[in-house]
Design an enzyme around this catalytic site. Structure first.
Site, PDB file in Angstrom:
ATOM      1  N   GLU A  19     -50.320 -78.546  -6.830  1.00 37.29           N
ATOM      2  CA  GLU A  19     -51.542 -79.548  -7.605  1.00 37.29           C
ATOM      3  C   GLU A  19     -51.832 -79.240  -8.972  1.00 37.29           C
ATOM      4  O   GLU A  19     -52.670 -79.967  -9.906  1.00 37.29           O
ATOM      5  CB  GLU A  19     -52.953 -78.901  -6.984  1.00 37.29           C
ATOM      6  CG  GLU A  19     -52.865 -79.692  -5.527  1.00 37.29           C
ATOM      7  CD  GLU A  19     -52.396 -78.325  -3.909  1.00 37.29           C
ATOM      8  OE1 GLU A  19     -52.445 -78.244  -3.111  1.00 37.29           O
ATOM      9  OE2 GLU A  19     -51.588 -77.338  -4.560  1.00 37.29           O
ATOM     10  N   TRP A  47     -62.965 -56.275   2.330  1.00 32.17           N
ATOM     11  CA  TRP A  47     -61.835 -56.989   1.782  1.00 32.17           C
ATOM     12  C   TRP A  47     -60.779 -56.218   1.546  1.00 32.17           C
ATOM     13  O   TRP A  47     -60.668 -54.784   0.513  1.00 32.17           O
ATOM     14  CB  TRP A  47     -61.414 -58.428   0.812  1.00 32.17           C
ATOM     15  CG  TRP A  47     -62.694 -59.278   1.381  1.00 32.17           C
ATOM     16  CD1 TRP A  47     -63.168 -58.752   2.333  1.00 32.17           C
ATOM     17  CD2 TRP A  47     -62.736 -60.143   0.309  1.00 32.17           C
ATOM     18  NE1 TRP A  47     -63.756 -60.490   2.912  1.00 32.17           N
ATOM     19  CE2 TRP A  47     -63.565 -61.373   1.305  1.00 32.17           C
ATOM     20  CE3 TRP A  47     -62.368 -61.419  -0.864  1.00 32.17           C
ATOM     21  CZ2 TRP A  47     -63.967 -63.008   0.944  1.00 32.17           C
ATOM     22  CZ3 TRP A  47     -62.906 -62.770  -1.083  1.00 32.17           C
ATOM     23  CH2 TRP A  47     -63.446 -62.897  -0.151  1.00 32.17           C
TER      24      TRP A  47
END
Length: 551
Positions: free
Chosen positions: A333, A445
């Site tokens: 992209e 995380w």
């Protein structure tokens, strides 16, 4: 109020054809070398390439191809593929590069979704074309990139590339096109759902080539001999087929043979100074060089991207072989260039370990790309190297929407990349994970890529992948899936986990290790974690069985 004062410069559109025309005029005798499908080495010049690209344009126009129509390629890196890049876009058609490593069903979907009029293919893909043709009714003909001696025999409307070109004289002027017109169509190789198309403009491609060729970006020079290992069917080979002609660099195309020996032999024979590819390719090259005790005699620099590069690979290239490595990041992209890891003058004065720490990251944004990280509340996070969140980008070669898409994915003008990252005070980006791959353990995380980098630094590990595994107390814990080197088959789970001590926080150490013969990869060489998660969906962590954990 005074009237705005406009500049008085020529309003000259940026067209892709300008790149090859420039190379033909200012580096006309510079070589383009290809290892052909036929097995031999082909040589010609930029001047020859442009003439043949003009012949291709004539041939396609003669067959009724209109501006804006898509012409697809199923081909390896070679001179005919390069001609297709320019012979299609030069008169206003769209060059649609297809990744032949995708599943046939995905390729069929892509061809039909793009509404391709013709498909140019290397003869190695003749069996694939024979299987695709009945399911692609809008393709008028399949054009074999071959001469009449090497034409395949398949049950499909078939044309020969060299015969088409032989009927044309090359006396053709590239038209001046609106720079906003479409030029290339590249589809993502996502792991879920159908691939999505990124439709580039002439303007975006030329600007991307400018950025890529800058000294502190990919840094291509007319003095370079460049071998792009990254396929031309994958995001336009990271823009090298555009940046190299802009710079006037020699191009060396490896064809279909991308094993370590074939690449090393071609690099040495053609005095290659610069190369680019994904980590899995460099693993094979380094293993070959290591096995024969050889050295690179000309290779100076290489760009490594496509997925996070293990720091151990960067060290081996630089410290063992004197090859400067450039860690890069980007996306389909984004055309794809986003960041490259280069140090400025001030950073070069810092201690060695701090310089290494920076170069292990994905680097700083090239001019034209802006980045930010956003927290779960939608607010922008500080660039302190600690806070990590969702990565957003914007720039003149970043998509606004997908091909044939009705809704734009942009959020307030920014493209959400799907990556989780940090950005430090120096502007260096570090991808910590894909948002779908991050491991959430006890509310915190864990970066799977950091866990993987420690594993591959072990001398007995060839490749490693870290995925989340369910845990009754912590929600998720890391599971490490490892491919051992042939010389390291005695490596045990306990020895590898002990290797983590002192290198990461204790709670980041995997709860379990599984050894496998190979890891699944996407069509572009990235670890296929969705398949790994499916393979180990029922795995019970050793820590659960033993009633223990590293947390």
């Amino acid at each position: 109020m005074s009237k705005p004062l406009l500049g008085q410069m020529m309003d000259m559109p940026l067209n892709v054809s300008m790149l090859l025309t420039h190379a033909a005029r200012s580096a006309g005798d510079t070589e383009i070398v290809s290892r052909r499908i036929e097995g031999d080495i082909h040589r010609y010049t930029y001047r020859d390439c442009e003439r043949r690209a003009r012949q291709l344009a004539q041939a396609l126009i003669r067959r009724g191809v209109q501006a804006g129509e898509r012409i697809a390629t199923l081909a390896w890196n070679g001179y005919r593929h390069l001609e297709a890049y320019y012979g299609t876009t030069g008169f206003g058609a769209v060059c649609h590069t297809i990744n032949p490593r995708l599943f046939p069903e995905q390729i069929t979907y892509i061809i039909n979704h793009a509404d391709d009029r013709y498909v140019l293919f290397d003869t190695t893909f003749a069996p694939l074309v024979a299987a695709l043709a009945p399911h692609c009714p809008n393709v008028k003909a399949w054009i074999a990139l071959a001469d009449d001696v090497h034409m395949p025999s398949i049950d499909a409307p078939l044309l020969g590339y060299e015969m088409l070109l032989a009927a044309e004289d090359g006396d053709f002027e590239w038209p001046i096109l609106d720079e906003r017109l479409a030029s290339y169509l590249c589809y993502t190789s996502g792991t879920t759902g159908n691939p999505k198309g990124a439709l580039y403009s002439h303007r975006s491609v030329v600007l991307h080539a400018y950025a890529a060729a800058m000294p502190d970006a990919m840094g291509l020079s007319a003095r370079d001999s460049v071998l792009p290992v990254v396929p031309m069917f994958h995001v336009n080979a990271w823009g090298i087929p555009h940046a190299a002609p802009m710079a006037g660099a020699k191009l060396v195309f490896p064809g279909k043979d991308l094993d370590g020996k074939s690449l090393f032999d071609l690099m040495e024979a053609e005095r290659v100074t610069y190369s680019a590819g994904v980590p899995t390719v460099w693993m094979g090259l380094l293993a070959h060089v290591r096995s024969i005790g050889a050295r690179f005699t000309s290779l100076e620099r290489t760009v490594i991207g496509g997925s996070c590069c293990p720091p151990s690979m960067l060290r081996e290239f630089e410290e063992e072989y004197g090859v400067r490595t450039i860690h890069a990041w980007g996306m389909t992209e984004m055309s794809p260039l986003g960041t490259l890891a280069r140090l400025n003058w001030e950073q070069m004065q810092r201690p060695l370990e701090e310089r290494r720490r920076l170069l292990d990251k994905q680097g700083t944004a090239v001019f034209g790309v802006e980045m930010k990280i956003v927290g779960s509340d939608g607010r922008e996070l500080p660039h302190d190297g600690v806070a990590f969140g969702d990565l957003y980008v914007r720039g003149p070669w970043v998509i606004e929407r997908y091909f044939e898409g009705t809704d734009s994915p942009l959020v307030d003008g920014w493209f959400p990349t799907g990556d989780v990252a940090t950005i430090d005070r120096d502007g260096f980006l570090q991808i910590t994970d894909r948002s779908k791959d991050v491991i959430k353990s006890g509310g915190e995380w864990i970066s799977s890529s950091d866990v993987e980098n420690v594993a591959v630094a072990h001398p007995d590990v060839a490749e490693a992948a870290c995925i989340a595994c369910p845990h009754p107390k912590w929600g998720e814990r890391p599971l490490l899936v490892v491919v051992r080197r042939p010389t390291g088959l005695a490596l045990t789970r306990e020895a590898l986990l002990a290797f983590y001590e002192g290198k990461v926080g204790k709670w980041w150490i995997p709860d379990d290790v599984v050894f496998v013969d190979e890891l699944p990869h996407t069509a572009t060489g990235k670890l296929l974690k969705v398949k790994l998660r499916d393979m180990f969906r029922g795995h019970v962590l050793s820590s659960v069985q033993e009633g223990a954990t590293n947390v």
